[in-house]
Design a protein around this motif. Structure first.
Motif, PDB file in Angstrom:
ATOM      1  N   GLU A  28       0.819  -1.211   0.000  1.00 27.83           N
ATOM      2  CA  GLU A  28       0.000   0.000   0.000  1.00 27.83           C
ATOM      3  C   GLU A  28       0.854   1.262   0.000  1.00 27.83           C
ATOM      4  O   GLU A  28       0.604   2.201  -0.772  1.00 27.83           O
ATOM      5  CB  GLU A  28      -0.939  -0.005   1.212  1.00 27.83           C
ATOM      6  CG  GLU A  28      -2.020  -1.068   1.144  1.00 27.83           C
ATOM      7  CD  GLU A  28      -2.811  -1.169   2.429  1.00 27.83           C
ATOM      8  OE1 GLU A  28      -3.199  -0.114   2.968  1.00 27.83           O
ATOM      9  OE2 GLU A  28      -3.019  -2.293   2.912  1.00 27.83           O
ATOM     10  N   GLU A  29       1.865   1.314   0.845  1.00 24.41           N
ATOM     11  CA  GLU A  29       2.691   2.508   0.952  1.00 24.41           C
ATOM     12  C   GLU A  29       3.446   2.795  -0.340  1.00 24.41           C
ATOM     13  O   GLU A  29       3.614   3.958  -0.725  1.00 24.41           O
ATOM     14  CB  GLU A  29       3.665   2.366   2.123  1.00 24.41           C
ATOM     15  CG  GLU A  29       4.399   3.654   2.467  1.00 24.41           C
ATOM     16  CD  GLU A  29       3.456   4.808   2.797  1.00 24.41           C
ATOM     17  OE1 GLU A  29       3.784   5.951   2.404  1.00 24.41           O
ATOM     18  OE2 GLU A  29       2.399   4.578   3.412  1.00 24.41           O
ATOM     19  N   ASN A  30       3.907   1.742  -1.028  1.00 29.10           N
ATOM     20  CA  ASN A  30       4.612   1.928  -2.302  1.00 29.10           C
ATOM     21  C   ASN A  30       3.698   2.575  -3.335  1.00 29.10           C
ATOM     22  O   ASN A  30       4.111   3.484  -4.066  1.00 29.10           O
ATOM     23  CB  ASN A  30       5.105   0.589  -2.842  1.00 29.10           C
ATOM     24  CG  ASN A  30       6.024  -0.128  -1.882  1.00 29.10           C
ATOM     25  OD1 ASN A  30       5.612  -1.073  -1.232  1.00 29.10           O
ATOM     26  ND2 ASN A  30       7.273   0.314  -1.760  1.00 29.10           N
ATOM     27  N   TYR A  31       2.456   2.108  -3.390  1.00 27.02           N
ATOM     28  CA  TYR A  31       1.508   2.679  -4.347  1.00 27.02           C
ATOM     29  C   TYR A  31       1.114   4.106  -3.958  1.00 27.02           C
ATOM     30  O   TYR A  31       0.968   4.973  -4.831  1.00 27.02           O
ATOM     31  CB  TYR A  31       0.258   1.803  -4.440  1.00 27.02           C
ATOM     32  CG  TYR A  31       0.446   0.548  -5.255  1.00 27.02           C
ATOM     33  CD1 TYR A  31       0.662   0.609  -6.636  1.00 27.02           C
ATOM     34  CD2 TYR A  31       0.394  -0.709  -4.666  1.00 27.02           C
ATOM     35  CE1 TYR A  31       0.825  -0.541  -7.393  1.00 27.02           C
ATOM     36  CE2 TYR A  31       0.558  -1.865  -5.413  1.00 27.02           C
ATOM     37  CZ  TYR A  31       0.772  -1.775  -6.774  1.00 27.02           C
ATOM     38  OH  TYR A  31       0.933  -2.914  -7.516  1.00 27.02           O
ATOM     39  N   LYS A  32       0.943   4.351  -2.675  1.00 31.52           N
ATOM     40  CA  LYS A  32       0.625   5.717  -2.237  1.00 31.52           C
ATOM     41  C   LYS A  32       1.710   6.693  -2.666  1.00 31.52           C
ATOM     42  O   LYS A  32       1.422   7.785  -3.171  1.00 31.52           O
ATOM     43  CB  LYS A  32       0.472   5.759  -0.711  1.00 31.52           C
ATOM     44  CG  LYS A  32      -0.813   5.166  -0.180  1.00 31.52           C
ATOM     45  CD  LYS A  32      -0.821   5.255   1.349  1.00 31.52           C
ATOM     46  CE  LYS A  32      -2.063   4.633   1.939  1.00 31.52           C
ATOM     47  NZ  LYS A  32      -2.038   4.687   3.425  1.00 31.52           N
TER      48      LYS A  32
END
Length: 233
Positions: free
Chosen positions: A158-162
């Motif tokens: 999730e954090e990578n995509y954010k």
């Protein structure tokens, strides 16, 4: 659960096993290394031990062929208690080079879908793997002309995509991700408020598998082929 694509402006595509064949070559290499090391262990045990080593090495090597080859060499050394021959090590290195030099085999309908969608949407690639290898595959694929941006991620959480969407100034609700891995391409996007379409590939690495419990209550579509996506746009 219904999903709506009316706000979509940017569509992201995974690369390996979404645009072209990839995992098949890893399974073939695993079978080959199983034969090379068959006098040390059974094929099932070799597969199990290789997977353990790959997962242990992910934080160090990341994803891709190079890390896979290093893990196979480590496996050979472990199973043989350091007695594996130079010939077997050389053959493992040759397996890796053969994988890197495989021709690009596009999956059915890829160019048709990209050509159709690129008329009305910005397209990007968001994939994992070795940077040099992925750049090489994209260049050889002939697909670069359809994409506004290429991103090779160390992980797809999730954090990578954010961070990716923030850097590209894309609102999650205007983004759709297309990929073959529920774990990497679908669930993280749905959880951050984006949309996702799952296009299963016939072979999935153990590390990418998820349970029904992990997908329960999350809204995304699954299609049987990439060309089905065009029915929604």
């Amino acid at each position: 659960m219904e999903v709506d694509y009316k706000n979509i402006q940017v569509i992201g595509f995974d690369a390996d096993d979404t645009l072209w064949v990839n995992e098949t070559y890893f399974r073939e290499a695993e079978a080959e290394v199983g034969l090379l090391l068959s006098h040390f262990e059974t094929p099932n045990k070799i597969d199990q031990e290789l997977f353990k080593i790959e997962i242990k090495n992910l934080p160090t090597y990341g994803y891709g062929v190079k890390g896979f080859v290093l893990s196979m060499i480590e496996l050979a050394l472990d199973l043989s208690n350091g007695t594996v021959s130079n010939t077997i090590i050389e053959k493992i290195l040759e397996l890796g080079k053969a994988m890197i030099n495989k021709p690009i085999e596009l999956l059915d309908g890829v160019e048709e879908v990209l050509k159709g969608l690129s008329k009305d949407y910005k397209l990007i690639v968001a994939t994992k793997g070795d940077l040099l290898d992925q750049e090489r595959k994209l260049e050889k694929s002939g697909l670069l002309k359809y994409f506004h941006h290429i991103e090779v991620l160390s992980e797809k959480k999730e954090e990578n995509y954010k961070q990716l969407l923030k850097r590209l100034d894309i609102e999650p609700e205007s983004f759709l991700m297309v990929g073959n891995s529920l774990k990497s391409d679908i669930l993280p996007l749905v959880k951050i408020g984006a949309q996702a379409i799952h296009v299963p590939f016939h072979t999935t690495w153990q590390h990418e598998r998820v349970t029904q419990k992990e997908t329960h209550g999350l809204a995304y579509k699954t299609v049987s082929s990439l060309t089905e996506i065009l029915n929604y746009f």
